[in-house]
Motif scaffolding. Structure first.
Motif, mmCIF file in Angstrom:
data_model
loop_
_atom_site.group_PDB
_atom_site.id
_atom_site.type_symbol
_atom_site.label_atom_id
_atom_site.label_comp_id
_atom_site.label_asym_id
_atom_site.label_seq_id
_atom_site.Cartn_x
_atom_site.Cartn_y
_atom_site.Cartn_z
ATOM 1 N N GLU A 182 0.913 -1.187 0.022
ATOM 2 C CA GLU A 182 0.067 -0.025 0.027
ATOM 3 C C GLU A 182 0.772 1.189 0.134
ATOM 4 O O GLU A 182 0.772 1.923 1.078
ATOM 5 C CB GLU A 182 -0.743 0.140 1.373
ATOM 6 C CG GLU A 182 -2.139 -1.026 1.042
ATOM 7 C CD GLU A 182 -3.117 -1.114 2.177
ATOM 8 O OE1 GLU A 182 -3.525 -0.004 2.362
ATOM 9 O OE2 GLU A 182 -3.164 -2.080 2.737
ATOM 10 N N THR A 183 1.365 1.394 -0.963
ATOM 11 C CA THR A 183 2.724 2.334 -0.958
ATOM 12 C C THR A 183 2.195 3.498 -2.202
ATOM 13 O O THR A 183 2.606 4.687 -2.101
ATOM 14 C CB THR A 183 4.049 2.056 -1.479
ATOM 15 O OG1 THR A 183 4.063 1.326 -2.502
ATOM 16 C CG2 THR A 183 4.498 1.281 -0.136
ATOM 17 N N ALA A 184 1.238 3.174 -2.954
ATOM 18 C CA ALA A 184 0.785 4.182 -3.943
ATOM 19 C C ALA A 184 -0.906 3.913 -4.046
ATOM 20 O O ALA A 184 -1.236 3.278 -5.064
ATOM 21 C CB ALA A 184 1.282 3.894 -5.194
ATOM 22 N N VAL A 185 -1.458 4.478 -3.057
ATOM 23 C CA VAL A 185 -2.990 4.253 -3.073
ATOM 24 C C VAL A 185 -3.506 5.536 -3.978
ATOM 25 O O VAL A 185 -3.464 6.638 -3.374
ATOM 26 C CB VAL A 185 -3.426 4.220 -1.673
ATOM 27 C CG1 VAL A 185 -4.901 3.974 -1.827
ATOM 28 C CG2 VAL A 185 -2.933 2.745 -1.112
ATOM 29 N N HIS A 186 -4.677 5.147 -4.929
ATOM 30 C CA HIS A 186 -5.381 6.204 -5.386
ATOM 31 C C HIS A 186 -6.758 6.667 -4.622
ATOM 32 O O HIS A 186 -7.277 5.637 -4.059
ATOM 33 C CB HIS A 186 -5.932 5.655 -6.789
ATOM 34 C CG HIS A 186 -4.817 5.508 -7.730
ATOM 35 N ND1 HIS A 186 -4.291 6.333 -8.708
ATOM 36 C CD2 HIS A 186 -4.124 4.508 -7.893
ATOM 37 C CE1 HIS A 186 -3.423 6.077 -9.494
ATOM 38 N NE2 HIS A 186 -3.069 4.816 -8.936
ATOM 39 N N THR A 187 -6.743 7.933 -4.176
ATOM 40 C CA THR A 187 -7.648 8.377 -3.245
ATOM 41 C C THR A 187 -8.771 8.952 -3.775
ATOM 42 O O THR A 187 -8.712 9.403 -5.084
ATOM 43 C CB THR A 187 -7.011 9.057 -2.202
ATOM 44 O OG1 THR A 187 -6.629 10.454 -2.739
ATOM 45 C CG2 THR A 187 -5.983 8.769 -1.438
ATOM 46 N N THR A 188 -9.922 9.258 -3.249
ATOM 47 C CA THR A 188 -11.023 10.044 -3.641
ATOM 48 C C THR A 188 -11.035 11.398 -4.588
ATOM 49 O O THR A 188 -11.436 11.467 -5.412
ATOM 50 C CB THR A 188 -12.204 10.051 -2.844
ATOM 51 O OG1 THR A 188 -12.485 8.752 -2.249
ATOM 52 C CG2 THR A 188 -13.358 10.370 -3.439
ATOM 53 N N ASP A 189 -9.923 12.100 -3.869
ATOM 54 C CA ASP A 189 -9.535 13.437 -4.176
ATOM 55 C C ASP A 189 -8.637 13.306 -5.531
ATOM 56 O O ASP A 189 -8.303 14.308 -6.074
ATOM 57 C CB ASP A 189 -9.020 14.218 -3.138
ATOM 58 C CG ASP A 189 -7.721 13.958 -2.822
ATOM 59 O OD1 ASP A 189 -7.233 12.970 -3.108
ATOM 60 O OD2 ASP A 189 -7.007 14.331 -1.784
ATOM 61 N N GLY A 190 -8.392 12.335 -5.920
ATOM 62 C CA GLY A 190 -7.379 12.032 -7.277
ATOM 63 C C GLY A 190 -5.881 12.085 -6.878
ATOM 64 O O GLY A 190 -4.892 11.843 -7.917
ATOM 65 N N SER A 191 -5.630 12.148 -5.611
ATOM 66 C CA SER A 191 -4.088 11.907 -5.459
ATOM 67 C C SER A 191 -3.761 10.758 -5.185
ATOM 68 O O SER A 191 -4.535 9.580 -5.233
ATOM 69 C CB SER A 191 -3.644 12.849 -4.056
ATOM 70 O OG SER A 191 -4.550 12.137 -2.989
ATOM 71 N N VAL A 192 -2.369 10.345 -5.289
ATOM 72 C CA VAL A 192 -1.875 8.731 -4.990
ATOM 73 C C VAL A 192 -0.841 8.907 -3.809
ATOM 74 O O VAL A 192 -0.028 9.758 -3.651
ATOM 75 C CB VAL A 192 -0.833 8.421 -6.299
ATOM 76 C CG1 VAL A 192 -0.094 7.002 -5.856
ATOM 77 C CG2 VAL A 192 -1.870 8.422 -7.567
ATOM 78 N N GLU A 193 -1.211 8.106 -2.763
ATOM 79 C CA GLU A 193 -0.596 8.423 -1.513
ATOM 80 C C GLU A 193 -0.226 6.984 -0.839
ATOM 81 O O GLU A 193 -0.564 5.954 -1.123
ATOM 82 C CB GLU A 193 -1.685 8.867 -0.347
ATOM 83 C CG GLU A 193 -2.211 10.177 -0.860
ATOM 84 C CD GLU A 193 -2.751 11.134 0.356
ATOM 85 O OE1 GLU A 193 -2.294 10.825 1.432
ATOM 86 O OE2 GLU A 193 -3.798 11.856 0.247
ATOM 87 N N ASP A 194 1.107 7.247 -0.119
ATOM 88 C CA ASP A 194 1.631 6.162 0.410
ATOM 89 C C ASP A 194 0.870 5.774 1.826
ATOM 90 O O ASP A 194 0.719 6.780 2.713
ATOM 91 C CB ASP A 194 3.021 6.644 0.854
ATOM 92 C CG ASP A 194 3.685 5.451 1.900
ATOM 93 O OD1 ASP A 194 3.245 4.423 2.033
ATOM 94 O OD2 ASP A 194 5.072 5.836 2.106
ATOM 95 N N PHE A 195 0.225 4.799 1.989
ATOM 96 C CA PHE A 195 -0.439 4.620 3.272
ATOM 97 C C PHE A 195 0.458 3.492 4.154
ATOM 98 O O PHE A 195 0.190 3.701 5.247
ATOM 99 C CB PHE A 195 -1.722 3.430 2.895
ATOM 100 C CG PHE A 195 -2.882 4.382 2.647
ATOM 101 C CD1 PHE A 195 -2.840 5.501 1.651
ATOM 102 C CD2 PHE A 195 -4.192 3.991 3.427
ATOM 103 C CE1 PHE A 195 -4.072 6.048 1.491
ATOM 104 C CE2 PHE A 195 -5.461 4.731 3.051
ATOM 105 C CZ PHE A 195 -5.200 5.741 2.036
ATOM 106 N N LEU A 196 1.485 2.993 3.703
ATOM 107 C CA LEU A 196 2.222 2.094 4.492
ATOM 108 C C LEU A 196 2.940 2.974 5.635
ATOM 109 O O LEU A 196 3.012 2.520 6.775
ATOM 110 C CB LEU A 196 3.296 1.304 3.766
ATOM 111 C CG LEU A 196 4.073 0.176 4.511
ATOM 112 C CD1 LEU A 196 3.113 -0.668 5.318
ATOM 113 C CD2 LEU A 196 4.916 -0.741 3.362
ATOM 114 N N THR A 197 3.887 3.760 5.101
ATOM 115 C CA THR A 197 4.518 4.711 6.022
ATOM 116 C C THR A 197 3.900 5.264 7.273
ATOM 117 O O THR A 197 4.260 5.101 8.448
ATOM 118 C CB THR A 197 5.647 5.689 5.403
ATOM 119 O OG1 THR A 197 6.214 4.917 4.225
ATOM 120 C CG2 THR A 197 6.570 6.426 6.307
#
Length: 241
Positions: A182-197
């Motif tokens: 889960e290091t590049a999760v696509h979110t509702t607002d259109g961003s890609v975020e790291d969830f793992l760290t």
């Protein structure tokens, strides 16, 4: 597979959210008003019933005696944007939704169901943003919700600060998982975020709070496939007899 328990829908006309909210309640097969039950409230309720197969798990785990007598309650959202406004810690309706849970859902269920009417017998469960909501609600209202199951929660500075500043939350019992992919999760607002760290940072923080706390890193991405596989362990850990 035919469900052994019984599903019933109820509606709360929420004054905090100014809308009708549906509660889907799954009673175990051997339900009796003569017994008292633990209540597990799930945000993303339809997803937990359909993708997580919670009703089937409830049937199986009650039959084998691996969980205490539990009634599962699902609350769903209108669409992904509505979900974000209600579940996101910085969402416009987050405060109203939390008040809905505390001041409307809990009293409604306490009147309807043969429950223990205390935080130790209530669990909040959620995935991603719904997991975030579960944690944030329990931190602020530990006497109402003492148990949390959060699968791959979204963690930002608001969450970290809330946990850092939390008072006595040693009474909480938390089950926390995150996927190693889960290091590049696509979110509702259109961003890609790291969830793992951020989840690893949250883990380090929660360990210092002295509560009953189970943390595990799953093999897999930010999807229902690993969450569904993880659910049996989650339920038997938090809902053990």
């Amino acid at each position: 597979m035919r469900r052994k328990g019984t599903m019933k829908d109820y509606t709360i006309k929420s004054r905090y959210l100014d809308e009708d909210m549906t509660l889907k309640i799954y009673y175990p097969e051997a339900f009796s008003p003569l017994y008292k039950y633990h209540i597990c409230i799930m945000q993303d309720g339809d997803d937990y019933f359909q993708l997580g197969r919670v009703a089937t798990l409830s049937d199986n785990l009650h039959e084998t005696g691996e969980i205490t007598n539990t009634i599962f309650v699902g609350i769903h959202y209108r669409d992904k944007f509505d979900r974000r406004e209600k579940y996101h810690p910085n969402g416009k309706q987050n405060n109203a939704y939390t008040k809905f849970l505390i001041n409307e859902v809990v009293p409604f269920l306490d009147d309807l169901l043969p429950a223990y009417h205390m935080g130790q017998s209530r669990t909040l469960m959620g995935d991603s943003l719904a997991g975030t909501l579960a944690l944030m609600t329990a931190i602020h209202y530990p006497n109402t919700f003492s148990n949390v199951i959060m699968q791959s929660p979204y963690v930002n500075n608001t969450v970290i600060q809330a946990v850092t500043n939390a008072g006595d939350i040693a009474s909480l019992d938390i089950y926390h998982t995150i996927g190693t992919e889960e290091t590049a999760v696509h979110t509702t607002d259109g961003s890609v975020e790291d969830f793992l760290t951020p989840n690893r940072d949250l883990h380090k923080l929660l360990v210092t709070k002295g509560m009953s706390y189970f943390y595990h890193e799953l093999d897999g991405p930010h999807t229902w496939k690993p969450w569904q596989k993880d659910l049996q362990q989650a339920l038997t850990t938090i809902l053990e007899p």
